[in-house]
Design an enzyme around this catalytic site. Structure first.
Site, PDB file in Angstrom:
ATOM      1  N   HIS B  91      -2.118 -20.717  14.414  1.00  0.00           N
ATOM      2  CA  HIS B  91      -2.396 -19.640  13.477  1.00  0.00           C
ATOM      3  C   HIS B  91      -1.101 -19.235  12.793  1.00  0.00           C
ATOM      4  O   HIS B  91      -0.119 -18.892  13.446  1.00  0.00           O
ATOM      5  CB  HIS B  91      -3.013 -18.433  14.206  1.00  0.00           C
ATOM      6  CG  HIS B  91      -4.407 -18.669  14.657  1.00  0.00           C
ATOM      7  ND1 HIS B  91      -4.874 -18.262  15.884  1.00  0.00           N
ATOM      8  CD2 HIS B  91      -5.452 -19.294  14.050  1.00  0.00           C
ATOM      9  CE1 HIS B  91      -6.149 -18.613  16.003  1.00  0.00           C
ATOM     10  NE2 HIS B  91      -6.526 -19.241  14.900  1.00  0.00           N
ATOM     11  N   GLU B  94       1.271 -16.012  13.428  1.00  0.00           N
ATOM     12  CA  GLU B  94       1.750 -15.723  14.784  1.00  0.00           C
ATOM     13  C   GLU B  94       3.130 -16.330  14.995  1.00  0.00           C
ATOM     14  O   GLU B  94       3.313 -17.250  15.794  1.00  0.00           O
ATOM     15  CB  GLU B  94       0.693 -16.204  15.786  1.00  0.00           C
ATOM     16  CG  GLU B  94      -0.632 -15.439  15.559  1.00  0.00           C
ATOM     17  CD  GLU B  94      -1.858 -16.058  16.217  1.00  0.00           C
ATOM     18  OE1 GLU B  94      -1.694 -16.961  17.065  1.00  0.00           O
ATOM     19  OE2 GLU B  94      -2.983 -15.648  15.877  1.00  0.00           O
ATOM     20  N   ARG B 151      -3.724 -16.655   8.304  1.00  0.00           N
ATOM     21  CA  ARG B 151      -4.054 -17.157   9.644  1.00  0.00           C
ATOM     22  C   ARG B 151      -4.487 -18.625   9.653  1.00  0.00           C
ATOM     23  O   ARG B 151      -4.115 -19.387  10.544  1.00  0.00           O
ATOM     24  CB  ARG B 151      -5.173 -16.277  10.212  1.00  0.00           C
ATOM     25  CG  ARG B 151      -5.868 -16.791  11.474  1.00  0.00           C
ATOM     26  CD  ARG B 151      -6.977 -15.813  11.859  1.00  0.00           C
ATOM     27  NE  ARG B 151      -7.902 -16.304  12.849  1.00  0.00           N
ATOM     28  CZ  ARG B 151      -7.742 -16.184  14.174  1.00  0.00           C
ATOM     29  NH1 ARG B 151      -6.661 -15.609  14.657  1.00  0.00           N
ATOM     30  NH2 ARG B 151      -8.650 -16.651  15.005  1.00  0.00           N
ATOM     31  N   HIS B 222      -0.196 -18.488  21.128  1.00  0.00           N
ATOM     32  CA  HIS B 222      -0.639 -17.602  20.056  1.00  0.00           C
ATOM     33  C   HIS B 222       0.016 -16.237  20.183  1.00  0.00           C
ATOM     34  O   HIS B 222       0.771 -15.986  21.111  1.00  0.00           O
ATOM     35  CB  HIS B 222      -2.159 -17.361  20.173  1.00  0.00           C
ATOM     36  CG  HIS B 222      -3.012 -18.554  19.957  1.00  0.00           C
ATOM     37  ND1 HIS B 222      -3.931 -18.640  18.932  1.00  0.00           N
ATOM     38  CD2 HIS B 222      -3.119 -19.719  20.644  1.00  0.00           C
ATOM     39  CE1 HIS B 222      -4.560 -19.792  19.002  1.00  0.00           C
ATOM     40  NE2 HIS B 222      -4.108 -20.471  20.037  1.00  0.00           N
ATOM     41  N   GLU B 296      -1.401 -15.550  24.697  1.00  0.00           N
ATOM     42  CA  GLU B 296      -1.246 -14.606  23.589  1.00  0.00           C
ATOM     43  C   GLU B 296       0.004 -13.795  23.910  1.00  0.00           C
ATOM     44  O   GLU B 296       0.031 -13.013  24.857  1.00  0.00           O
ATOM     45  CB  GLU B 296      -2.471 -13.678  23.482  1.00  0.00           C
ATOM     46  CG  GLU B 296      -3.787 -14.380  23.162  1.00  0.00           C
ATOM     47  CD  GLU B 296      -3.979 -14.633  21.667  1.00  0.00           C
ATOM     48  OE1 GLU B 296      -3.116 -14.221  20.868  1.00  0.00           O
ATOM     49  OE2 GLU B 296      -4.992 -15.267  21.301  1.00  0.00           O
TER      50      GLU B 296
END
Lengths: 330, 348
Positions: B91, B94, B151, B222, B296
């Site tokens: 993405h 990020e 994104r 991410h 994440e």
């Protein structure tokens, strides 16, 4: 001593529009296009969880985030913004009127200032940075009831919130006063874009505006929240100082709000007026424009909050539906 | 004298060489975000400076025809080795993710000679590391401040749709289209006209498919949220080794917390984040790569995607420990005897 504790917040839900002309009238004139429908995911989330909830799972966290937005609308300032630290306990139950009520026990930290001190010790901290603004302050323990109504059209969740030791937080009245005095001068014309910049930088001068944008955005995030959303403010696209009338500091923010489940970033424009107030009770007035309506009476929400120095532990207010006539007390 | 002038010539050449090539070596700043060009140059440099243990592989093309490149890192071997896969930047917005991949590479290259644990990993495993998977999207997010929060990929919309891009992490052949997606091509979770419509997703799919028997562990990086997600994204489907994945994830979260006190939550996506489908993590688990995790990284929404550069170092340090915790678990499970009697391989 004058305190920066009155905020008049005007929300005009305009996706992409030029700034409406500054008004010298009482600042509740709304302009703009009808607000877009709140984001809904393509598929229904499984929200059958009732009874005790797993605190690390998203249903509890989303409800806590709603309580957090509520907290920021009441106790946020240019020098204070709360962030969710952890959910300790959570439960949910369906209510008779049709909706789901969450009971939450959670902790928040003050992202806004490293100078906020409280009696509790910190559970989470970033020890390796020298930038105090990256250090989350000590944790504040809160409990909240969050009711998500089940209506055909989306209506805002209702929150009752109690945080321990809220009155023990060091007051930021002095900083707020200095901030107000600095920008109320007639030749002040703050104008900035992209806060933070692409690299996460927020200049020291822009920090209070960034937090204020977050506080103001909390009104929108609170109102737009449902069990299917989880909002954060992604960035401030722009802040523009409007011509002030007398004692009012008037700012227009364009913010980008990010919703985690849909990953959508929504653009919102809102205006913020401040009023220096010597009264014990400070007033926030939020005006939400409904479709095509330009009058003040179309929609309004009044939330009163007590001055920080006072006994302000229990803060309970309902968010009425958008068609309630505002009552003003000053 | 003749000898003197030869020496002077050699000295001049050496100085010129240092100015040309050595400068990057001293000045690559892992605490700043880098453009795609800088990252590509850095990848070349890593390969050039560590020829014994680093080679690069192009395994596909992006929509805009860029070479999707990974670094293969480990002691060279004539026989196929087991492997760990890591991709960053699926993405575009990020940015902390590609920064983490660069940090990870720097750490293992800087320690394999002296750290017996890393040395053993280099002996028994290969690391396949893609610093930026969604190169088109990443470059687009650098274009100007209005594109920072992009994104998706940069393929054009099909049919009547005028919007660009597909969410690469909804485009994989893993319960594609079932949940947590949008069929609106303007949505940030648009899963594409069909599964694997995106060449970036296809490149990863093809590579993992070809190396299915070697890859032990799939890590995809991410932000934001401070979470470790385990398969599957669909609420009604459980991975056969769910308990083990939870254990490994929780151990990684513990390792992360030990560094700077940062809390990570662990669980399936439907439990702790939201249901989704067509993710690379799910695809990896479905083709029987046993250990598949989404990281994440920082933070929890204060800065969100736009994490300040002064947090790159601490975010990477803690996540490195989390990733290594998983890698070591996976390694020890497959190389038990080696774990006990691991010796420093002679390399030089």
């Amino acid at each position: 001593m004058k305190t920066f504790c009155s905020v008049w917040l005007l929300l005009s839900l305009v996706e992409l529009s030029p700034a409406p002309p500054a008004s010298q009238e009482p600042p509740l004139a709304c302009t703009g296009a009808p607000d877009p429908a709140p984001p809904q995911p393509e598929t229904a989330e499984d929200m059958a969880s009732t009874g005790d909830l797993e605190p690390t799972h998203y249903p509890a966290r989303r409800a806590a985030q709603v309580a957090l937005h509520y907290l920021n609308t009441h106790h946020g300032s240019p020098f204070r913004v709360f962030g969710l630290q952890q959910v300790h306990k959570a439960s949910a139950e369906d209510v008779a009127a049709g909706g789901r009520k969450y009971k939450l026990d959670f902790s928040v930290t003050d992202w806004g200032s490293g100078s906020a001190t409280m009696n509790k010790s910190s559970e989470e901290f970033f020890s390796n940075t020298t930038d105090v603004l990256n250090i989350a302050g000590p944790a504040l323990r809160c409990s909240a009831d969050v009711l998500f109504p089940r209506t055909e059209r989306h209506s805002a969740p209702e929150v009752q919130l109690h945080c321990e030791a809220l009155h023990q937080i060091n007051s930021t009245a002095q900083e707020e006063d200095a901030f107000y005095q600095k920008y109320i001068s007639p030749d002040s014309a703050v104008s900035a874009r992209d806060i933070p910049d692409s690299f996460g930088n927020v200049s020291e001068e822009m920090q209070p505006f960034w937090r204020l944008a977050r506080v103001a955005a909390s009104f929108i995030m609170l109102r737009e929240s449902s069990e299917n959303t989880e909002f954060n403010m992604a960035k401030v696209a722009s802040v523009t100082q409007q011509e002030s009338s007398g004692e009012q500091l008037m700012l227009e923010f364009v913010v980008l709000l990010h919703d985690l489940p849909s990953q959508v970033t929504h653009k919102h424009t809102h205006r913020l007026w401040t009023l220096m107030d010597t009264e014990a009770v400070c007033v926030l007035t939020v005006c939400v424009c409904s479709a095509g309506d330009r009058s003040v009476e179309a929609a309004g929400v009044l939330v009163s909050r007590q001055r920080r120095q006072g006994p302000a532990d229990r803060v309970a207010a309902q968010m009425p539906s958008r068609h309630q006539t505002p009552k003003l007390t000053l | 004298t003749m000898k003197g002038s030869v020496i002077s010539v050699l000295v001049v050449l050496a100085v010129v060489d240092r100015l040309a090539g050595g400068l990057e070596h001293r000045s690559y700043d892992y605490t700043k975000y880098h453009t795609m060009d800088e990252i590509s140059a850095w990848m070349n440099q890593m390969e050039r400076e560590n020829p014994d243990v680093v080679s690069s592989m192009i395994y596909g093309q992006t929509y805009e025809n860029r070479n999707i490149t990974l670094l293969k890192i480990g002691f060279k071997s004539t026989t196929p080795k087991k492997a760990v896969w890591m991709d960053c930047g699926i993405h575009a917005r990020e940015w902390i993710a590609p920064a983490f991949c660069q940090h990870f590479v720097k750490e293992i290259l800087g320690s394999y000679k002296t750290d017996s644990n890393v040395n053993m990993l280099f002996k028994n495993l290969d690391f396949y590391i893609t610093p930026v998977l969604n190169m088109d999207g990443y470059i687009y997010s650098w274009r100007d401040k209005t594109t920072r929060l992009w994104r998706k990929s940069r393929s054009p919309g099909t049919g009547n749709c005028t919007c660009f891009g597909t969410d690469l992490n909804r485009n994989f052949y893993a319960n594609w289209g079932m949940v947590g997606i949008s069929r609106d091509c303007c949505s940030d979770i648009y899963n594409g006209p069909t599964a694997l419509s995106e060449p970036e997703a296809k490149a990863v799919t093809d590579f993992l498919g070809a190396h299915q028997n070697e890859v032990l562990c799939y890590l995809t990086i991410h932000s934001y949220g401070q979470l470790i997600l385990i398969p599957y994204g669909h609420p009604n489907i459980s991975a056969p080794n769910y308990e083990e994945l939870m254990e490994v994830g929780l151990a990684a979260a513990k390792a992360i917390k030990a560094v700077h006190g940062t809390s990570y939550k662990v669980g399936t996506a439907p439990d702790i984040l939201y249901a989704n489908s067509g993710t690379s993590r799910d695809f990896a688990r479905l083709i029987r790569i046993p250990y598949s995790f989404t990281f994440e990284l920082r933070d929890k929404g204060n800065y969100g995607f736009i994490l300040p550069e002064d947090q790159i170092q601490p975010a990477c340090e803690e996540s490195y420990q989390g990733a290594m915790s998983i890698v070591n678990y996976v390694h020890d499970k497959n190389f038990k005897s080696a774990a006990i009697t691991g010796t420093l391989a002679t390399v030089f």
